[in-house]
Enzyme design. Structure first.
Site, PDB file in Angstrom:
ATOM      1  N   SER A  68       0.845  -1.195   0.000  1.00  0.00           N
ATOM      2  CA  SER A  68       0.000   0.000   0.000  1.00  0.00           C
ATOM      3  C   SER A  68       0.878   1.243   0.000  1.00  0.00           C
ATOM      4  O   SER A  68       1.945   1.255   0.610  1.00  0.00           O
ATOM      5  CB  SER A  68      -0.893   0.006   1.238  1.00  0.00           C
ATOM      6  OG  SER A  68      -1.565   1.231   1.331  1.00  0.00           O
ATOM      7  N   TYR A 104      -2.721  -1.592  10.049  1.00  0.00           N
ATOM      8  CA  TYR A 104      -2.747  -1.927   8.625  1.00  0.00           C
ATOM      9  C   TYR A 104      -1.453  -1.480   7.948  1.00  0.00           C
ATOM     10  O   TYR A 104      -0.786  -2.278   7.285  1.00  0.00           O
ATOM     11  CB  TYR A 104      -3.957  -1.243   7.973  1.00  0.00           C
ATOM     12  CG  TYR A 104      -3.985  -1.341   6.464  1.00  0.00           C
ATOM     13  CD1 TYR A 104      -4.316  -2.535   5.844  1.00  0.00           C
ATOM     14  CD2 TYR A 104      -3.675  -0.236   5.663  1.00  0.00           C
ATOM     15  CE1 TYR A 104      -4.341  -2.636   4.462  1.00  0.00           C
ATOM     16  CE2 TYR A 104      -3.710  -0.321   4.287  1.00  0.00           C
ATOM     17  CZ  TYR A 104      -4.037  -1.519   3.687  1.00  0.00           C
ATOM     18  OH  TYR A 104      -4.059  -1.620   2.315  1.00  0.00           O
ATOM     19  N   LYS A 149       1.790  -3.606   6.245  1.00  0.00           N
ATOM     20  CA  LYS A 149       2.243  -3.510   4.852  1.00  0.00           C
ATOM     21  C   LYS A 149       3.747  -3.201   4.785  1.00  0.00           C
ATOM     22  O   LYS A 149       4.448  -3.661   3.873  1.00  0.00           O
ATOM     23  CB  LYS A 149       1.443  -2.437   4.109  1.00  0.00           C
ATOM     24  CG  LYS A 149      -0.021  -2.820   3.886  1.00  0.00           C
ATOM     25  CD  LYS A 149      -0.172  -4.071   3.030  1.00  0.00           C
ATOM     26  CE  LYS A 149      -1.613  -4.364   2.649  1.00  0.00           C
ATOM     27  NZ  LYS A 149      -1.767  -5.575   1.843  1.00  0.00           N
TER      28      LYS A 149
HETATM   29  N1  LIG Z   1      -8.566  -0.525  -2.100  1.00  0.00           N
HETATM   30  C1  LIG Z   1      -7.509   0.242  -1.971  1.00  0.00           C
HETATM   31  O1  LIG Z   1      -7.561   1.473  -2.154  1.00  0.00           O
HETATM   32  C2  LIG Z   1      -6.166  -0.353  -1.627  1.00  0.00           C
HETATM   33  C3  LIG Z   1      -5.054   0.508  -1.567  1.00  0.00           C
HETATM   34  C4  LIG Z   1      -3.805  -0.027  -1.273  1.00  0.00           C
HETATM   35  C5  LIG Z   1      -3.686  -1.387  -1.078  1.00  0.00           C
HETATM   36  N2  LIG Z   1      -4.786  -2.205  -1.127  1.00  0.00           N
HETATM   37  C6  LIG Z   1      -4.575  -3.632  -0.929  1.00  0.00           C
HETATM   38  O2  LIG Z   1      -5.166  -4.350  -1.987  1.00  0.00           O
HETATM   39  C7  LIG Z   1      -5.587  -5.651  -1.530  1.00  0.00           C
HETATM   40  C8  LIG Z   1      -7.035  -5.888  -1.867  1.00  0.00           C
HETATM   41  O3  LIG Z   1      -7.804  -4.818  -1.344  1.00  0.00           O
HETATM   42  P1  LIG Z   1      -9.331  -4.582  -1.735  1.00  0.00           P
HETATM   43  O4  LIG Z   1      -9.537  -3.114  -1.666  1.00  0.00           O
HETATM   44  O5  LIG Z   1      -9.669  -5.320  -2.965  1.00  0.00           O
HETATM   45  O6  LIG Z   1     -10.048  -5.246  -0.455  1.00  0.00           O
HETATM   46  P2  LIG Z   1     -11.557  -5.744  -0.269  1.00  0.00           P
HETATM   47  O7  LIG Z   1     -12.438  -5.127  -1.279  1.00  0.00           O
HETATM   48  O8  LIG Z   1     -11.834  -5.529   1.179  1.00  0.00           O
HETATM   49  O9  LIG Z   1     -11.459  -7.319  -0.575  1.00  0.00           O
HETATM   50  C9  LIG Z   1     -10.735  -8.111   0.312  1.00  0.00           C
HETATM   51  C10 LIG Z   1     -10.608  -9.527  -0.205  1.00  0.00           C
HETATM   52  O10 LIG Z   1      -9.849 -10.268   0.771  1.00  0.00           O
HETATM   53  C11 LIG Z   1     -10.625 -11.342   1.281  1.00  0.00           C
HETATM   54  N3  LIG Z   1     -10.452 -11.439   2.735  1.00  0.00           N
HETATM   55  C12 LIG Z   1     -10.730 -10.508   3.666  1.00  0.00           C
HETATM   56  N4  LIG Z   1     -10.448 -10.969   4.883  1.00  0.00           N
HETATM   57  C13 LIG Z   1      -9.991 -12.236   4.726  1.00  0.00           C
HETATM   58  C14 LIG Z   1      -9.557 -13.238   5.615  1.00  0.00           C
HETATM   59  N5  LIG Z   1      -9.531 -13.072   6.955  1.00  0.00           N
HETATM   60  N6  LIG Z   1      -9.167 -14.426   5.107  1.00  0.00           N
HETATM   61  C15 LIG Z   1      -9.208 -14.632   3.780  1.00  0.00           C
HETATM   62  N7  LIG Z   1      -9.600 -13.721   2.879  1.00  0.00           N
HETATM   63  C16 LIG Z   1      -9.997 -12.540   3.356  1.00  0.00           C
HETATM   64  C17 LIG Z   1     -12.063 -11.022   0.930  1.00  0.00           C
HETATM   65  O11 LIG Z   1     -12.769 -12.238   0.706  1.00  0.00           O
HETATM   66  P3  LIG Z   1     -14.125 -12.652   1.460  1.00  0.00           P
HETATM   67  O12 LIG Z   1     -14.688 -11.444   2.136  1.00  0.00           O
HETATM   68  O13 LIG Z   1     -14.981 -13.177   0.372  1.00  0.00           O
HETATM   69  O14 LIG Z   1     -13.689 -13.697   2.418  1.00  0.00           O
HETATM   70  C18 LIG Z   1     -11.929 -10.232  -0.368  1.00  0.00           C
HETATM   71  O15 LIG Z   1     -11.852 -11.100  -1.471  1.00  0.00           O
HETATM   72  C19 LIG Z   1      -5.259  -5.669  -0.042  1.00  0.00           C
HETATM   73  O16 LIG Z   1      -3.996  -6.234   0.153  1.00  0.00           O
HETATM   74  C20 LIG Z   1      -5.222  -4.194   0.314  1.00  0.00           C
HETATM   75  O17 LIG Z   1      -4.448  -3.955   1.461  1.00  0.00           O
HETATM   76  C21 LIG Z   1      -6.026  -1.716  -1.398  1.00  0.00           C
END
Ligand SMILES: NC(=O)c1ccc[n+]([C@@H]2O[C@H](COP(=O)([O-])OP(=O)(O)OC[C@H]3O[C@@H](n4cnc5c(N)ncnc54)[C@H](OP(=O)(O)O)[C@@H]3O)[C@@H](O)[C@H]2O)c1
Length: 237
Positions: free
Chosen positions: A148, A159, A163
């Site tokens: 991130s 968080y 990271k």
């Molecule tokens: N969105 C952003 O702006 C952003 C920015 C920087 C980095 N990131 C990184 O990008 C990645 C994905 O983020 P996202 O925004 O797509 O997140 P999201 O929309 O919250 O989706 C999270 C995913 O992870 C799974 N998950 C959550 N908790 C879990 C657990 N305890 N065990 C197994 N699976 C779990 C969820 O599956 P289920 O709920 O179906 O189990 C879902 O598929 C993460 O590493 C996040 O830190 C995101």
């Protein structure tokens, strides 16, 4: 990046953790565009249905594994699911992560720090330990750890510190894997409108492609231990 300007991933198997929605779902679909077989993962099989349905558009094989990465049992279920399904993984896309609730940094309890590290760091390490040795044996592997670019926000420290740990672990792993053609890199997706990123984020979730695929599509013995910013890349056609 051209949609088919690089080597096809036909015959390769990728595990994308957290691919039921959000960024992981985009990565799963992007890999399928390059003919890569995909193991979809979420905490439940039911959650994975949408991504599996979207993947039917592509001539690739799919499998599904379920497991809560915050528990040892869940991690074991994911590893066993891969062993019983495709049997091996060529591309490990460590995408799943959780963000802690917004809270004064002075009041964040140890359990909150623990939860963030369990899912975001320790599970990622456990999956790497499970799949990287096989990649080394086969002489091919791509491991992508989603990081991130979050700015200094103390309320979200569990968080963001998790990271930072992922970043350092990736660097250490790259040194361990030097010369093996198992390349390990991080991807910063940018701030995206997902369940985690929220509705006010800068970018639509689809903009994570094609950049999120760049460290998958690297040439043999290419860069390792690097950080790729997904928002730096666009499709050229
Ligand atoms: N969105 C952003 O702006 C952003 C920015 C920087 C980095 N990131 C990184 O990008 C990645 C994905 O983020 P996202 O925004 O797509 O997140 P999201 O929309 O919250 O989706 C999270 C995913 O992870 C799974 N998950 C959550 N908790 C879990 C657990 N305890 N065990 C197994 N699976 C779990 C969820 O599956 P289920 O709920 O179906 O189990 C879902 O598929 C993460 O590493 C996040 O830190 C995101």
């Amino acid at each position: 990046m051209g949609r088919k300007s690089v080597e096809s991933l036909a015959g390769r198997w990728a595990l994308v953790t957290g691919s039921t929605r959000g960024i992981g779902q985009q990565v799963a679909l992007g890999l399928a565009q390059f003919d890569c077989n995909v193991v979809v993962h979420g905490r439940t099989l039911k959650n994975a249905k949408e991504t599996l349905g979207l993947l039917r558009e592509y001539p690739v094989e799919t499998a599904v594994v379920a497991g809560d990465l915050g528990t040892e049992k869940g991690i074991r279920a994911v590893v066993r699911g891969v062993e019983r399904g495709p049997g091996h993984i060529d591309i490990l896309y460590n995408n799943a992560a959780i963000q802690n609730q917004w809270q004064s940094v002075w009041e964040i309890e140890r359990a909150t720090w623990q939860d963030a590290f369990d899912v975001n760091v320790f599970a990622l390490i456990a999956l790497t330990n499970a799949f990287a040795p096989g990649m080394v044996e086969r002489g091919y592997g791509r491991i992508i750890n989603v990081t991130s670019g979050i700015r200094d926000i103390p309320h979200l420290a569990p968080y963001s510190v998790s990271k930072a740990a992922v970043d350092k672990y990736t660097a250490d792993l790259a040194a361990e894997l030097e010369g093996t053609n198992v390349l390990v890199n991080t991807v910063d997706p940018g701030w995206l409108r997902t369940d985690m990123g929220g509705p006010n984020a800068d970018h639509d979730v689809t903009t994570v492609l094609p950049g999120a695929l760049v460290p998958v599509l690297l040439e043999d013995n290419g860069p390792s231990g690097e950080r790729f910013a997904a928002q730096d890349y666009t499709w050229s056609d």
